[in-house]
Structures are given as C-alpha cells and as structure tokens.
Design a protein around this motif. Structure first.
Motif, PDB file in Angstrom:
ATOM      1  N   ALA A 123       0.840  -1.202   0.000  1.00  0.00           N
ATOM      2  CA  ALA A 123       0.000   0.000   0.000  1.00  0.00           C
ATOM      3  C   ALA A 123       0.875   1.253   0.000  1.00  0.00           C
ATOM      4  CB  ALA A 123      -0.900   0.005   1.236  1.00  0.00           C
ATOM      5  N   PRO A 124       0.358   2.362  -0.521  1.00  0.00           N
ATOM      6  CA  PRO A 124       1.097   3.626  -0.442  1.00  0.00           C
ATOM      7  C   PRO A 124       1.238   4.066   1.011  1.00  0.00           C
ATOM      8  CG  PRO A 124      -1.156   3.996  -1.234  1.00  0.00           C
ATOM      9  CD  PRO A 124      -0.953   2.522  -1.163  1.00  0.00           C
ATOM     10  N   LEU A 125       2.452   4.422   1.414  1.00  0.00           N
ATOM     11  CA  LEU A 125       2.730   4.705   2.829  1.00  0.00           C
ATOM     12  C   LEU A 125       3.646   5.912   2.968  1.00  0.00           C
ATOM     13  CD1 LEU A 125       3.282   0.972   3.719  1.00  0.00           C
ATOM     14  CD2 LEU A 125       1.494   2.410   4.748  1.00  0.00           C
ATOM     15  N   THR A 126       3.106   7.018   3.423  1.00  0.00           N
ATOM     16  CA  THR A 126       3.888   8.221   3.708  1.00  0.00           C
ATOM     17  C   THR A 126       4.800   7.942   4.897  1.00  0.00           C
ATOM     18  OG1 THR A 126       2.221   9.697   2.819  1.00  0.00           O
ATOM     19  CG2 THR A 126       3.656  10.607   4.529  1.00  0.00           C
ATOM     20  N   SER A 128       4.060   3.616  -4.366  1.00  0.00           N
ATOM     21  CA  SER A 128       4.930   4.492  -3.571  1.00  0.00           C
ATOM     22  C   SER A 128       4.107   5.311  -2.590  1.00  0.00           C
ATOM     23  CB  SER A 128       5.690   5.458  -4.479  1.00  0.00           C
ATOM     24  OG  SER A 128       4.866   6.578  -4.789  1.00  0.00           O
ATOM     25  N   GLU A 129       4.787   5.886  -1.631  1.00  0.00           N
ATOM     26  CA  GLU A 129       4.185   6.896  -0.770  1.00  0.00           C
ATOM     27  C   GLU A 129       3.628   8.044  -1.610  1.00  0.00           C
ATOM     28  OE1 GLU A 129       8.485   7.142   0.106  1.00  0.00           O
ATOM     29  OE2 GLU A 129       7.825   8.848   1.339  1.00  0.00           O
ATOM     30  N   ALA A 130       2.634   8.732  -1.076  1.00  0.00           N
ATOM     31  CA  ALA A 130       2.043   9.872  -1.779  1.00  0.00           C
ATOM     32  C   ALA A 130       3.133  10.894  -2.084  1.00  0.00           C
ATOM     33  CB  ALA A 130       0.953  10.492  -0.919  1.00  0.00           C
ATOM     34  N   LEU A 184       4.072   5.134  -8.933  1.00  0.00           N
ATOM     35  CA  LEU A 184       4.187   6.356  -8.123  1.00  0.00           C
ATOM     36  C   LEU A 184       2.788   6.885  -7.803  1.00  0.00           C
ATOM     37  CD1 LEU A 184       6.160   8.616  -7.026  1.00  0.00           C
ATOM     38  CD2 LEU A 184       5.482   9.904  -9.050  1.00  0.00           C
ATOM     39  N   GLN A 185       2.541   7.201  -6.536  1.00  0.00           N
ATOM     40  CA  GLN A 185       1.237   7.777  -6.177  1.00  0.00           C
ATOM     41  C   GLN A 185       1.282   9.303  -6.303  1.00  0.00           C
ATOM     42  OE1 GLN A 185      -0.514   7.815  -2.175  1.00  0.00           O
ATOM     43  NE2 GLN A 185      -2.341   6.821  -3.016  1.00  0.00           N
ATOM     44  N   LEU A 186       0.417   9.853  -7.151  1.00  0.00           N
ATOM     45  CA  LEU A 186       0.390  11.294  -7.471  1.00  0.00           C
ATOM     46  C   LEU A 186      -0.544  12.011  -6.513  1.00  0.00           C
ATOM     47  CD1 LEU A 186       0.023  10.975 -11.361  1.00  0.00           C
ATOM     48  CD2 LEU A 186       2.121  11.509 -10.086  1.00  0.00           C
ATOM     49  N   LEU A 233      -9.447   0.483  -3.677  1.00  0.00           N
ATOM     50  CA  LEU A 233     -10.427   0.990  -2.710  1.00  0.00           C
ATOM     51  C   LEU A 233      -9.967   0.747  -1.285  1.00  0.00           C
ATOM     52  CD1 LEU A 233     -13.819  -0.271  -4.219  1.00  0.00           C
ATOM     53  CD2 LEU A 233     -12.628   1.904  -4.630  1.00  0.00           C
ATOM     54  N   ILE A 234     -10.015   1.807  -0.476  1.00  0.00           N
ATOM     55  CA  ILE A 234      -9.829   1.657   0.966  1.00  0.00           C
ATOM     56  C   ILE A 234     -11.216   1.346   1.520  1.00  0.00           C
ATOM     57  CG2 ILE A 234      -9.106   2.787   3.096  1.00  0.00           C
ATOM     58  CD1 ILE A 234      -7.385   4.681   1.355  1.00  0.00           C
ATOM     59  N   VAL A 235     -11.402   0.138   2.008  1.00  0.00           N
ATOM     60  CA  VAL A 235     -12.712  -0.238   2.553  1.00  0.00           C
ATOM     61  C   VAL A 235     -12.769   0.208   4.018  1.00  0.00           C
ATOM     62  CG1 VAL A 235     -12.927  -2.205   0.980  1.00  0.00           C
ATOM     63  CG2 VAL A 235     -11.917  -2.556   3.242  1.00  0.00           C
ATOM     64  N   ALA A 237      -7.959  -2.504   0.297  1.00  0.00           N
ATOM     65  CA  ALA A 237      -7.004  -2.295   1.391  1.00  0.00           C
ATOM     66  C   ALA A 237      -7.767  -1.911   2.645  1.00  0.00           C
ATOM     67  CB  ALA A 237      -6.031  -1.168   1.029  1.00  0.00           C
ATOM     68  N   ASN A 238      -7.104  -2.075   3.736  1.00  0.00           N
ATOM     69  CA  ASN A 238      -7.482  -1.595   5.065  1.00  0.00           C
ATOM     70  C   ASN A 238      -7.756  -2.744   6.027  1.00  0.00           C
ATOM     71  OD1 ASN A 238      -7.711   0.267   7.042  1.00  0.00           O
ATOM     72  ND2 ASN A 238      -9.737   1.023   6.464  1.00  0.00           N
ATOM     73  N   GLY A 239      -6.795  -2.986   6.872  1.00  0.00           N
ATOM     74  CA  GLY A 239      -6.982  -3.931   7.971  1.00  0.00           C
ATOM     75  C   GLY A 239      -6.928  -5.394   7.573  1.00  0.00           C
ATOM     76  N   PHE A 240      -6.488  -5.701   6.358  1.00  0.00           N
ATOM     77  CA  PHE A 240      -6.472  -7.105   5.945  1.00  0.00           C
ATOM     78  C   PHE A 240      -5.300  -7.856   6.560  1.00  0.00           C
ATOM     79  CE2 PHE A 240      -9.211  -5.310   2.703  1.00  0.00           C
ATOM     80  CZ  PHE A 240     -10.189  -6.288   2.588  1.00  0.00           C
ATOM     81  N   PHE A 260      -1.468  -4.138   1.529  1.00  0.00           N
ATOM     82  CA  PHE A 260      -1.152  -4.192   2.958  1.00  0.00           C
ATOM     83  C   PHE A 260      -0.251  -3.013   3.308  1.00  0.00           C
ATOM     84  CE2 PHE A 260      -1.962  -8.426   1.399  1.00  0.00           C
ATOM     85  CZ  PHE A 260      -2.778  -8.986   2.369  1.00  0.00           C
ATOM     86  N   GLY A 261      -0.587  -2.312   4.380  1.00  0.00           N
ATOM     87  CA  GLY A 261       0.199  -1.168   4.816  1.00  0.00           C
ATOM     88  C   GLY A 261       1.076  -1.525   6.000  1.00  0.00           C
ATOM     89  N   HIS A 262       0.461  -1.537   7.191  1.00  0.00           N
ATOM     90  CA  HIS A 262       1.222  -1.812   8.416  1.00  0.00           C
ATOM     91  C   HIS A 262       2.064  -3.088   8.306  1.00  0.00           C
ATOM     92  CE1 HIS A 262      -1.861   0.965  10.004  1.00  0.00           C
ATOM     93  NE2 HIS A 262      -0.933   1.282  10.884  1.00  0.00           N
ATOM     94  N   LEU A 263       1.477  -4.123   7.716  1.00  0.00           N
ATOM     95  CA  LEU A 263       2.211  -5.403   7.670  1.00  0.00           C
ATOM     96  C   LEU A 263       3.441  -5.309   6.771  1.00  0.00           C
ATOM     97  CD1 LEU A 263      -0.650  -8.083   7.651  1.00  0.00           C
ATOM     98  CD2 LEU A 263       0.712  -7.233   9.573  1.00  0.00           C
ATOM     99  N   LEU A 272       6.916   5.473  12.653  1.00  0.00           N
ATOM    100  CA  LEU A 272       6.246   5.467  11.348  1.00  0.00           C
ATOM    101  C   LEU A 272       6.677   6.662  10.504  1.00  0.00           C
ATOM    102  CD1 LEU A 272       2.546   4.435  12.124  1.00  0.00           C
ATOM    103  CD2 LEU A 272       4.287   3.127  10.889  1.00  0.00           C
ATOM    104  N   TYR A 273       6.685   7.840  11.137  1.00  0.00           N
ATOM    105  CA  TYR A 273       6.874   9.075  10.373  1.00  0.00           C
ATOM    106  C   TYR A 273       8.181   9.759  10.742  1.00  0.00           C
ATOM    107  CZ  TYR A 273       1.866   8.457   9.659  1.00  0.00           C
ATOM    108  OH  TYR A 273       0.640   7.950   9.339  1.00  0.00           O
ATOM    109  N   GLY A 274       9.018  10.014   9.740  1.00  0.00           N
ATOM    110  CA  GLY A 274      10.243  10.778   9.947  1.00  0.00           C
ATOM    111  C   GLY A 274      11.344   9.953  10.574  1.00  0.00           C
TER     112      GLY A 274
END
Ligand SMILES: Cc1cc2nc3c(=O)[nH]c(=O)nc-3n(C[C@H](O)[C@H](O)[C@H](O)COP(=O)(O)O)c2cc1C
Length: 367
Positions: A24-27, A56-58, A99-101, A265-267, A296-299, A318-321, A346-348
C-alpha cells in the motif's frame, strides 16, 4: 478455474504480478531537503520488492500540492533523479513500482505554499477537525481559497507533468491519489465541494476533475499503467458526502471508459465504522468497476484470502504489515510469524523503524 489465492499471478493492466500481495502507499516522511528521495528510501523500497506491486508513498505533483514535511515530490529535476535511484533499486531486486500522485488541496498550510499563499480547494471550507502538520509542528488549518474555473486546467497540467516526470524516473506506472480527503476527493464529495459551476453540484460535475486528471495522465502513460485510489466510506480529513454509494458508484462506472490498470479501494473496517466511517458495500462497488480491483485496510492473511475467494477483489494491499515485514509475501506463503510494528517510528527519522525490520532468518524460511 480454481479460486485465486494470494499467490496466484494477476494482470493489472500492463503489469503481470507474481502474487496478489500489493504494498500500500505509505507516507514515511523521510525525503531529503527539497523533497528529494534518498538512498535510504531506495533501500526501503528494494527490501519490499517481493510485493506483486509496490505503490509508492504519496508524492506531491507541485509545490502547491505539498503540505507534509519531508514527503517527496515529483516536480523538480532533483526529485526526478532521486526517484530514478529508487526505481532502479526496486527493478534490480525484481520488483515493480507505481508512483502515487498527490495534491493535498485544503490539507496544506500557507507555510508550504508559493509566496505563503492560501492552500487551494474546490470551496473555501476549512477542515473542522484536526490540524495542519507543518515544519513548526501542528498549527490550525486556514480556510482555503476556492480555485477559479480558469485555474482548473492548470491543476490537470500539474498531474500530467508529474506523470511525465514519473515516466522519466523509471516507474512502471502511476496511481492517482483520489482518497483520504485530498484535493481530488475534496472535489468529488459534496461535504467539501459547494461549487455552482460545472465542477460542483450533481455527482457528474463533482467527478469532472477526477476524470479530466485521469484522461491527462492516461495520455502520458497509456491506461494500462494508470491506477486510481478512493476511500468511499472514509471520514479522515473531515470528509463527508450525502450519498457515498451514489458518488463512488458513479465515478467508478465512468472510469470504465479508460480501461485502467486498476482501481484501489480503501474499505471501511468495523473499527472505522465505530468511529464515524460510512458503510459503502464493496459488492456494489465491485459491480460498477469492470477492471481489476485492489482493496485495502486492515487485511491479514486470512481475510485477504477470503476477499479473493469471494471474488470481491483481484488483489489486496497491505500497509502496516509491509512496513514491519519486508518479506511479507514469503511470510504469508509459509504462514510464518510476523514482525511487530514500531508505531513510534512510522513518520520521519532515519533507518530505525524503516529499513531495519529483519527478513526471516534461514531457520524460519526453511519451515
Ligand atoms: C504510516 C502510514 C502512511 C500512509 N500513507 C498513505 C499515503 O501516502 N497514501 C495513501 O493513499 N494512503 C496512505 N496510508 C493508508 C495505507 O495505504 C492503508 O490504506 C492503511 O494503512 C490501511 O491498510 P493496513 O491496515 O494494511 O495498514 C498510510 C497509512 C499509514 C499507516
């Protein structure tokens, strides 16, 4: 034909993936000065190259579209050169990356804008909840400036130019970020779009900018290398719509004319629904869109396998995983234990909590 599972290849437009496990795209807010992608980012993405496809990340399409510290851009030569190193590393490792625009619209802050101006939006409505994340910490959102109709071709051009740069940077395709309350989502949903011109009012008007941006990006890439992401039930960034099922059914249906690589789709999860998200039934949306669908979301391994078996999606992101498990597809294949996520990183920051999640050792991998 047997039921597809996570390890069945699938065709997403021009891309034939080796599995249905999408990153999943992940900032992660680790770009360098000038929003230039770094060597560390190349390492991070290459570590995750076993994904069927990496999104990619946004990534900001213009300075006007920025609004998040240390998020990368794709509007300068330096940024494009930085991304070239990322795509080369992913390809070297056998992966594929879109790339996510991204244009943040009203979620930005004057401190990011050219000449300190106001962020732009369909209508002059500030988010009622949350705060802007700036270089100087959290600050109140300002009321954005409504874009004039004459400015909208310029917004479309920002996406087209960024798409062109993504091509120069060696990506395999692009994903249009139409989710999570950023500019295109602000136009699409009627809680944020109160325009009275042909970009506001009925859903066919509110979807106009999305369709124009899609047409422009398809012109650059060909439809089979363009995906698009939505969050139909999401309320993040103070989003709302009076009839999300009708809104998202319409835009998904209209997108069929392009024959895109996929829609994403983010469900809404049960937890999201408890926190204000709106139920929008996936089977109804699945019927509207005739191309490949990523959800995506919580799978997890089990629920992702189930959503594929029920034919409600063609692939699962999958994002977190994926953050915590660079070798997620192999772990899923072996049903091996998963690394825990380091939420604080997660960030920075640098490599900690970013490139130091271990792949499985030989003992686990032999199971
Ligand atoms: C750290 C983090 C950053 C994210 N950044 C983005 C992003 O840049 N673009 C986007 O469309 N979604 C973004 N999301 C949402 C994820 O793509 C995904 O939809 C979400 O994490 C739910 O999937 P999961 O439960 O598998 O993690 C982000 C989520 C997280 C946790």
């Amino acid at each position: 034909m047997s039921t597809p599972d996570l390890f069945t290849p699938v065709r997403l437009g021009a891309v034939e993936t080796s599995n249905r496990i999408i990153m999943a795209p992940l900032t992660r807010m680790r770009a360098g000065p000038g929003r230039v992608p770094t060597a560390l980012m190349a390492t991070y993405y290459a570590q995750r190259a076993a994904a069927g496809l990496i999104v990619s990340e946004a990534t900001s399409v213009s300075q006007q579209g920025t609004g998040c510290p240390n998020a990368p851009g794709i509007y300068t030569d330096e940024q494009t050169a930085g991304w070239q190193k990322v795509t080369a590393a992913v390809h070297q490792a056998g992966g594929r990356i879109f790339l996510q625009l991204w244009h943040m619209g009203r979620i930005s802050h004057p401190s990011f804008q050219p000449e300190g101006g106001l962020p732009v939006a369909p209508s002059a409505i500030a988010p009622r909840t949350g705060q802007a994340l700036t270089e100087k910490g959290m600050q109140p959102y300002v009321t954005p400036r409504a874009l004039s109709k004459e400015e909208l071709p310029g917004i479309v051009t920002q996406y087209a130019d960024a798409a062109q740069r993504a091509k120069s940077a060696g990506f395999d395709g692009v994903e249009i970020h139409n989710a999570n309350g950023y500019l295109l989502d602000q136009f699409l949903r009627d809680g944020t779009n109160k325009r009275t011109d042909e970009y506001g009012g009925p859903v066919r008007n509110r979807a106009r900018l999305t369709l124009e941006v899609t047409a422009a990006v398809v012109q650059v890439w060909g439809a089979d290398r363009v995906g698009i992401r939505f969050s139909p039930g999401g309320v993040f960034n103070d989003m709302s719509d009076s009839n999300p099922l009708a809104t998202f059914s319409h835009v998904l249906h209209e997108l069929n004319r392009f024959k895109l690589a996929y829609a994403h789709l983010i469900v809404s999860t049960d937890d999201d629904l408890k926190h204000g998200a709106v139920p929008v039934p996936l089977p109804a949306l699945r019927k509207e869109f005739h191309g490949p669908l990523i959800v995506a979301n919580g799978f997890n391994r089990a629920t992702a396998t189930q959503v594929l078996a029920e034919d409600l999606a063609d692939a699962v992101a999958f994002g977190h995983l994926f953050i915590a498990n660079p070798d997620l597809p192999e772990r899923f294949r072996l049903d091996a234990p998963l690394n825990l996520l380091d939420e604080a990183r997660l960030y920075g920051g640098a490599g900690q909590g970013y490139t130091d999640y271990p792949a499985m050792g030989p003992q686990l991998a032999r199971r």
